[in-house]
Design a protein around this motif. Sequence first.
Motif, PDB file in Angstrom:
ATOM      1  N   ASP A  37       0.833  -1.209   0.000  1.00  0.00           N
ATOM      2  CA  ASP A  37       0.000   0.000   0.000  1.00  0.00           C
ATOM      3  C   ASP A  37       0.868   1.260   0.000  1.00  0.00           C
ATOM      4  OD1 ASP A  37      -2.667  -1.249   0.168  1.00  0.00           O
ATOM      5  OD2 ASP A  37      -1.976  -1.930   2.126  1.00  0.00           O
ATOM      6  N   THR A  60      -2.591  -5.012   1.489  1.00  0.00           N
ATOM      7  CA  THR A  60      -2.566  -5.573   0.138  1.00  0.00           C
ATOM      8  C   THR A  60      -1.470  -6.630   0.054  1.00  0.00           C
ATOM      9  OG1 THR A  60      -3.333  -3.481  -0.831  1.00  0.00           O
ATOM     10  CG2 THR A  60      -2.245  -5.029  -2.308  1.00  0.00           C
ATOM     11  N   ASP A  61      -1.857  -7.893  -0.227  1.00  0.00           N
ATOM     12  CA  ASP A  61      -0.842  -8.943  -0.315  1.00  0.00           C
ATOM     13  C   ASP A  61      -0.209  -8.949  -1.700  1.00  0.00           C
ATOM     14  OD1 ASP A  61      -2.443 -10.449  -2.129  1.00  0.00           O
ATOM     15  OD2 ASP A  61      -3.354 -11.601  -0.503  1.00  0.00           O
ATOM     16  N   GLN A  64      -2.652  -9.499  -4.743  1.00  0.00           N
ATOM     17  CA  GLN A  64      -3.475  -8.300  -4.941  1.00  0.00           C
ATOM     18  C   GLN A  64      -2.640  -7.168  -5.527  1.00  0.00           C
ATOM     19  OE1 GLN A  64      -4.739  -7.937  -0.867  1.00  0.00           O
ATOM     20  NE2 GLN A  64      -6.736  -8.915  -1.244  1.00  0.00           N
ATOM     21  N   ARG A  67      -2.105  -7.561  -9.320  1.00  0.00           N
ATOM     22  CA  ARG A  67      -3.315  -7.161 -10.052  1.00  0.00           C
ATOM     23  C   ARG A  67      -3.527  -5.648 -10.022  1.00  0.00           C
ATOM     24  NH1 ARG A  67      -6.135 -12.004  -7.330  1.00  0.00           N
ATOM     25  NH2 ARG A  67      -6.006 -13.644  -8.899  1.00  0.00           N
ATOM     26  N   GLU A  68      -3.280  -5.033  -8.860  1.00  0.00           N
ATOM     27  CA  GLU A  68      -3.544  -3.604  -8.710  1.00  0.00           C
ATOM     28  C   GLU A  68      -2.568  -2.757  -9.511  1.00  0.00           C
ATOM     29  OE1 GLU A  68      -5.274  -0.011  -7.578  1.00  0.00           O
ATOM     30  OE2 GLU A  68      -6.015  -2.072  -7.606  1.00  0.00           O
ATOM     31  N   ALA A  96      -1.755 -14.375 -12.238  1.00  0.00           N
ATOM     32  CA  ALA A  96      -2.269 -12.998 -12.208  1.00  0.00           C
ATOM     33  C   ALA A  96      -1.389 -12.032 -12.983  1.00  0.00           C
ATOM     34  CB  ALA A  96      -2.415 -12.524 -10.760  1.00  0.00           C
TER      35      ALA A  96
END
Length: 204
Positions: A37, A60-61, A64, A67-68, A96
């Motif tokens: 983050d 946020t792992d 994630q 993807r982000e 991902a």
Amino acid sequence: MTTPTIFVIDDQETVRKALGEMLSVFGFTVETFDSADRFLAGYDPIRPGCVVCDVRMPGTDGIQFVREQARRGFGLPVILISGHADVPMAVEGIKAGAEDFIEKPVDDAELVGAINRSLTRASESKLTQTAHEGLAARFARLTPRQTEIFDLVAAGYTSQAIGAKLEISARTVESYRAAIMEKMQAESVAVLVRQAIRLGRLEP
């Protein structure tokens, strides 16, 4: 050209420090973050580089994060690092969009190799994207009539056949072809055909 930065994201200070020091010894410019983050909040998308990110973190792992950052259009290659129990998660991260994953304890040579491969692929991808953007920009400068003739030439029509199809003289077609070749920076019809394929104007 801006030197790529290796961004290390791990919530464990000892891991961050060890990886940062090791990568610095290998000549990399390194920045460390204690959470995905925090990285997402401060990253400038114009900066090239590679991310080494732990899979399992508070907030946020790693998955994630993969993807982000892609959703935001950062386009950074991400190498996930994971403990043995996190391997299924790391594989999910590859699906991902992560470039690679490495199990802890991290082997220095394996990580450096993965980073170098990722930076090379990212550089090649950027060059390909830039070349395509240049090609698309040249194509956009064609007039509607030139675009029409471009497609017909790429499809294999002769000047005489194009002239008959468009009800203009073959000499006029040749004039259009010359202008098209100049605008597209194509030294031959073969190059023009390959350009048409890259632009999606012609099925390979």
